[in-house]
Design a protein around this motif. Structure first.
Motif, PDB file in Angstrom:
ATOM      1  N   UNK A   1      27.305  61.484  50.706  1.00  0.00           N
ATOM      2  CA  UNK A   1      28.635  61.691  50.119  1.00  0.00           C
ATOM      3  C   UNK A   1      29.635  60.677  50.651  1.00  0.00           C
ATOM      4  N   UNK A   2      29.453  60.257  51.878  1.00  0.00           N
ATOM      5  CA  UNK A   2      30.351  59.241  52.449  1.00  0.00           C
ATOM      6  C   UNK A   2      30.148  57.908  51.718  1.00  0.00           C
ATOM      7  N   UNK A   3      28.894  57.561  51.485  1.00  0.00           N
ATOM      8  CA  UNK A   3      28.594  56.296  50.808  1.00  0.00           C
ATOM      9  C   UNK A   3      29.120  56.307  49.372  1.00  0.00           C
ATOM     10  N   UNK A   4      28.923  57.423  48.684  1.00  0.00           N
ATOM     11  CA  UNK A   4      29.401  57.510  47.293  1.00  0.00           C
ATOM     12  C   UNK A   4      30.924  57.439  47.258  1.00  0.00           C
ATOM     13  N   UNK A   5      31.550  58.108  48.208  1.00  0.00           N
ATOM     14  CA  UNK A   5      32.999  58.056  48.278  1.00  0.00           C
ATOM     15  C   UNK A   5      33.462  56.616  48.562  1.00  0.00           C
ATOM     16  N   UNK A   6      32.682  55.936  49.417  1.00  0.00           N
ATOM     17  CA  UNK A   6      32.979  54.527  49.703  1.00  0.00           C
ATOM     18  C   UNK A   6      32.922  53.687  48.440  1.00  0.00           C
ATOM     19  N   UNK A   7      31.909  53.940  47.615  1.00  0.00           N
ATOM     20  CA  UNK A   7      31.786  53.182  46.363  1.00  0.00           C
ATOM     21  C   UNK A   7      32.967  53.448  45.441  1.00  0.00           C
ATOM     22  N   UNK A   8      33.388  54.724  45.403  1.00  0.00           N
ATOM     23  CA  UNK A   8      34.551  55.079  44.573  1.00  0.00           C
ATOM     24  C   UNK A   8      35.794  54.315  45.048  1.00  0.00           C
ATOM     25  N   UNK A   9      35.919  54.221  46.376  1.00  0.00           N
ATOM     26  CA  UNK A   9      37.099  53.542  46.921  1.00  0.00           C
ATOM     27  C   UNK A   9      37.025  52.031  46.649  1.00  0.00           C
ATOM     28  N   UNK A  10      35.815  51.476  46.718  1.00  0.00           N
ATOM     29  CA  UNK A  10      35.642  50.051  46.390  1.00  0.00           C
ATOM     30  C   UNK A  10      36.037  49.815  44.930  1.00  0.00           C
ATOM     31  N   UNK A  11      35.571  50.710  44.058  1.00  0.00           N
ATOM     32  CA  UNK A  11      35.862  50.575  42.627  1.00  0.00           C
ATOM     33  C   UNK A  11      37.371  50.587  42.380  1.00  0.00           C
ATOM     34  N   UNK A  12      38.048  51.534  43.024  1.00  0.00           N
ATOM     35  CA  UNK A  12      39.496  51.637  42.806  1.00  0.00           C
ATOM     36  C   UNK A  12      40.223  50.447  43.441  1.00  0.00           C
ATOM     37  N   UNK A  13      39.718  49.988  44.572  1.00  0.00           N
ATOM     38  CA  UNK A  13      40.313  48.814  45.219  1.00  0.00           C
ATOM     39  C   UNK A  13      40.178  47.587  44.328  1.00  0.00           C
ATOM     40  N   UNK A  14      39.000  47.438  43.714  1.00  0.00           N
ATOM     41  CA  UNK A  14      38.794  46.297  42.812  1.00  0.00           C
ATOM     42  C   UNK A  14      39.724  46.384  41.609  1.00  0.00           C
ATOM     43  N   UNK A  15      39.885  47.594  41.091  1.00  0.00           N
ATOM     44  CA  UNK A  15      40.785  47.775  39.949  1.00  0.00           C
ATOM     45  C   UNK A  15      42.208  47.359  40.335  1.00  0.00           C
ATOM     46  N   UNK A  16      42.636  47.822  41.516  1.00  0.00           N
ATOM     47  CA  UNK A  16      43.992  47.490  41.968  1.00  0.00           C
ATOM     48  C   UNK A  16      44.170  45.979  42.101  1.00  0.00           C
ATOM     49  N   UNK A  17      43.169  45.333  42.668  1.00  0.00           N
ATOM     50  CA  UNK A  17      43.293  43.899  42.904  1.00  0.00           C
ATOM     51  C   UNK A  17      43.160  43.099  41.604  1.00  0.00           C
ATOM     52  N   UNK A  18      42.050  43.339  40.898  1.00  0.00           N
ATOM     53  CA  UNK A  18      41.705  42.467  39.770  1.00  0.00           C
ATOM     54  C   UNK A  18      42.549  42.767  38.531  1.00  0.00           C
ATOM     55  N   UNK A  19      42.786  44.039  38.297  1.00  0.00           N
ATOM     56  CA  UNK A  19      43.528  44.391  37.075  1.00  0.00           C
ATOM     57  C   UNK A  19      45.038  44.426  37.340  1.00  0.00           C
ATOM     58  N   UNK A  20      45.447  45.133  38.370  1.00  0.00           N
ATOM     59  CA  UNK A  20      46.883  45.293  38.593  1.00  0.00           C
ATOM     60  C   UNK A  20      47.486  44.054  39.267  1.00  0.00           C
ATOM     61  N   UNK A  21      46.999  43.728  40.459  1.00  0.00           N
ATOM     62  CA  UNK A  21      47.642  42.637  41.214  1.00  0.00           C
ATOM     63  C   UNK A  21      47.528  41.293  40.498  1.00  0.00           C
ATOM     64  N   UNK A  22      46.326  40.951  40.041  1.00  0.00           N
ATOM     65  CA  UNK A  22      46.158  39.616  39.452  1.00  0.00           C
ATOM     66  C   UNK A  22      46.921  39.457  38.144  1.00  0.00           C
ATOM     67  N   UNK A  23      47.001  40.523  37.355  1.00  0.00           N
ATOM     68  CA  UNK A  23      47.790  40.434  36.118  1.00  0.00           C
ATOM     69  C   UNK A  23      49.277  40.351  36.427  1.00  0.00           C
TER      70      UNK A  23
END
Lengths: 317, 478
Positions: free
Chosen positions: B190-212
């Motif tokens: 569950x820790x690893x899956x939660x980590x993946x979820x956080x990576x996914x959201x971090x990527x969204x924040x960076x690539x979609x929100x910040x870069x745009x």
């Protein structure tokens, strides 16, 4: 751990499937909705990179449409040409820019470097043959994969807008300023060095192979073709490989019609920089080419390679 | 190596696989792998600066053990200062040398003196402000006897160079991270899956929100004199989201990656733009740095003891130093000072700890009062970010002057609808998920897997479809 790996595996498979289906549907939509139509009155076209893009003002040449675009390698010209020809049955003459920097090995970057993938490849990817795509994948797999989102977005945009690519990308570009202005500029400023091809003596076999493919395709379609070299100023650094260029021309394209406008009598006020004409120069050259197009006997002549001087003497433009 | 690059997408699974293959052996092997992977990760950017990390590691490890071996106060102080001088010396040279030199020359010539010296062409080693603060925390904690110094050099090296947070934090405390290297990590699904979820959201924040947002913020800030007041406001708002998406996105990825390896890093952001006052904002923004300054600067200076005047002085000190930590430019110092000014009324009225819970806790919607407070706080931070983003103080002041003109009430000339729609989507998800550790932490967990996975696939599709032009992480330069 096993459950984790299994879940990751399923998720990635689903993701890959989703992306594959999305790409496939988008590709089909692009092929159906995106067109390569040109003006119905145009029976001749010019293809090439920035040299021809800035040299031929098609508004001054009846029946001709300039489809050149900066930074285009023959790899992309080939796909574009096939699509334009199949969409426009009245095209019967094709000019292809053939100049010094296009035979240099360094121009291979124009095929697979990221900057070009994200533009030229993205525009035409739905129409590029998978065997040609392998060439990119082989030479720049990292760039190819990294650019997939850009390509996908570009395809989606074209599909949604139902773009007609020749009217969106490329075409005659009128440049202002002259060589006097250019020479005054600080070389460190303004121009993006990456945009200029550094000529080296090695020949780009990839470029020449695609030029061969273009020639074969046009022969097969029974369409006349003519290689053309746009005017260049004597200070153009690309002339450094002139001997190699002449070797290639005489050894590999001896039977292909070629018009060499390198020595077209123009001065510094007609060039924007040593390799690109400004609008004044382009208008003079375009009027001259328009006259040549009226000379039917030129296209029937046995002699294939013509310099500007020879054309002047024979056809008195 | 950037988190949002193909290089990292290849690097991470390889290190992950090797790491858990070593699970059956002594924990030391996993730690050696972490050090090797971290040095590789950093060296991918510039291998020459690996020597700085190694040197810093050796100095602080030696100082830590030296502190254990002596009770002599003078010796202990000398050891502590050795670590401070070495770490801050590196930081001062690479980050502040030219700033001090230029300002010294300017001040000297102001009084009629002549002084000629040339600025050095210094490359700022990525992440130096982060790892020097992290190693300093170790020495200070050992000096204060809050932490036992380690005898395990490999664990200590792994603590200093741990790749997920090496170049842009969170700035970990030795008391939290170092002990995690001593114990065997167990893979936790569950820790690893939660980590993946956080990576996914971090990527969204960076690539979609910040870069745009970056594309439009740059467009507007780089030609600010040509834009209307309303466009300038929009430019500042875009930068406000750019810096949040960029930095908190990086932190999310760092924390998520660490979780894949069985580590728990501290939280670095807690939905700061939903803050109802500036004090709350600073409890939610770059938490690892704020608490670092609180523990190692504010409290040693006297903290809130010694009356209001001392409190005000210490508050200004940490905000200004915090601004200066971000970069050698007066704009950062003014940004820090401005935040201290915002903080001042709350401090004087003893209201700096009135909003400890998240806004609208337990409900879906905030109260009307909370909405106004959030908007007010957001507005203040937007103004402060103008100083942070501007090239110079002159630029910042002319930017603000440009806002307060009659053109403020005209439609902005730049109005990217897609980016605004993405921001709206982002804010909704952040609001709904604000009671979790990060937005996707608890979101949809009660729903069945198909719905949850469909949502994650939509996020991935958005990352692919709406990614902005790749920009380097802003905080790399700090």
């Amino acid at each position: 751990m096993n459950k984790f790996l299994k879940d990751i595996g399923i998720f990635l498979v689903l993701l890959a499937l989703l992306l594959f289906v999305a790409m496939f549907i988008t590709k089909l939509t692009v092929q159906n909705r995106v067109s390569y139509n040109i003006d119905q009155s145009a029976s001749s076209i010019v293809l090439g990179h920035s040299h021809s893009e800035c040299a031929f003002n098609d508004e001054r040449i009846p029946g001709l449409e300039n489809l050149s675009i900066s930074g285009e390698a023959y790899f992309y010209t080939y796909t574009k040409l096939k699509e334009v020809v199949s969409s426009n049955e009245n095209v019967d003459l094709v000019f292809i820019e053939f100049t010094n920097n296009q035979i240099s090995e360094s121009i291979n970057d124009w095929v697979w470097k990221e900057k070009y993938l994200s533009y030229h490849y993205a525009i035409h990817s739905a129409f590029i043959d998978w065997r040609d795509k392998l060439l990119i994948l082989k030479n720049n797999p990292r760039g190819y994969i990294a650019n997939l989102p850009v390509v996908f977005k570009s395809m989606l945009k074209s599909a949604l807008k139902g773009e007609n690519l020749p009217s969106v990308y490329g075409g005659y570009t009128a440049l202002e300023g002259d060589l006097f202005d250019y020479e005054k500029k600080d070389p460190k400023e303004g121009e993006n060095k990456e945009d200029f091809v550094i000529i080296n003596e090695k020949i780009s076999e990839i470029q020449l192979n695609y030029l061969d493919k273009i020639i074969s395709f046009l022969e097969e379609k029974n369409i006349q073709m003519c290689l053309i070299r746009s005017p260049e100023h004597e200070s153009y650094s690309g002339l450094a490989n002139e001997d190699t260029y002449q070797d290639v021309l005489t050894n590999r394209f001896v039977d292909v019609r070629f018009v060499d406008l390198k020595d077209f009598p123009l001065g510094k006020t007609h060039f924007r920089d040593p390799e690109h004409l400004n609008s004044t120069g382009a208008n003079i050259v375009s009027d001259w080419l328009g006259n040549l197009l009226d000379q039917d006997q030129f296209f029937n002549s046995e002699k294939k390679h013509w310099t500007f001087k020879e054309l002047e003497e024979n056809y008195n433009n | 190596m950037l988190f949002n690059s193909l290089d990292f997408a290849i690097f991470l699974p390889i290190v992950f696989a090797l790491y858990w293959l070593l699970d059956r052996f002594n924990v030391r092997y996993q730690n050696v792998l972490i050090v090797a992977a971290s040095y590789f990760f950093y060296g991918w950017w510039d291998w020459r600066f690996l020597s700085l990390i190694l040197f810093s590691t050796i100095v602080d490890y030696t100082v830590g053990n030296g502190l254990k071996n002596t009770e002599d106060n003078l010796k202990r102080k000398m050891l502590l200062w050795t670590s401070i001088v070495v770490n801050l010396g590196f930081l001062g040279f690479f980050k502040y040398y030219n700033f001090f030199l230029d300002n010294f020359i300017e001040a000297f010539s102001f009084f009629g003196g002549e002084f000629s010296s040339q600025s050095l062409k210094i490359i700022l080693p990525v992440g130096i402000s982060f790892y020097t603060f992290q190693t300093l925390s170790y020495t200070i904690d050992v000096y204060k006897k809050n932490l036992e110094p380690t005898k395990d050099f490999i664990s200590f090296s792994a603590f200093v160079s741990f790749f997920p947070q090496l170049v842009a934090g969170p700035i970990e405390r030795a008391t939290n991270l170092l002990p995690q290297f001593y114990d065997k990590r167990k893979f936790d699904y569950s820790k690893a899956v939660d980590g993946l979820r956080q990576i996914l959201w971090g990527l969204f924040k960076k690539v979609v929100i910040a870069d745009n947002c970056a594309e439009y913020a740059n467009m507007i800030f780089n030609n600010s004199a040509e834009h209307s007041g309303s466009t300038l406001v929009l430019g500042a708002v875009f930068f406000t989201f750019q810096i949040y998406g960029d930095f908190s996105g990086y932190s999310d990825i760092a924390i998520g990656v660490s979780r894949l390896f069985g580590f728990d890093l501290m939280k670095n952001f807690a939905f700061p733009y939903f803050s109802r006052d500036i004090a709350e904002f600073w409890r939610r923004w770059h938490i690892s740095l704020s608490t670092w300054f609180r523990d190692y600067l504010y409290i040693p200076l006297g903290g809130s003891r010694g009356g209001k005047w001392m409190q005000v002085r210490n508050t200004f000190a940490i905000f200004i130093v915090s601004g200066f930590w971000h970069g050698a430019n007066w704009t950062f110092i003014v940004w820090g000072a401005l935040n201290a000014i915002y903080f001042l009324p709350l401090l004087l009225l003893n209201k700096n700890r009135s909003n400890l819970d998240i806004a609208g806790k337990g409900g879906l919607f905030p109260k009307a009062r909370e909405v106004f407070e959030m908007m007010g706080t957001f507005g203040l931070t937007v103004i402060a970010w103008i100083f942070f983003r501007a090239d110079s103080l002159g630029h910042a002041f002319s930017y603000i002057q440009g806002i307060f003109t009659e053109s403020l009430f005209r439609m902005p000339t730049i109005l990217p609808k897609l980016v605004l729609a993405l921001l709206a989507f982002f804010l909704v998800i952040e609001w709904v998920g604000r009671e979790g550790e990060f937005a996707l932490n608890q979101l949809l967990l009660k729903w069945n897997r198909m719905i949850r996975w469909s949502f994650y696939l939509i996020i991935v599709a958005m990352i692919v479809l709406f990614s902005g032009k790749q920009q380097e992480f802003i905080y790399f330069q700090f």
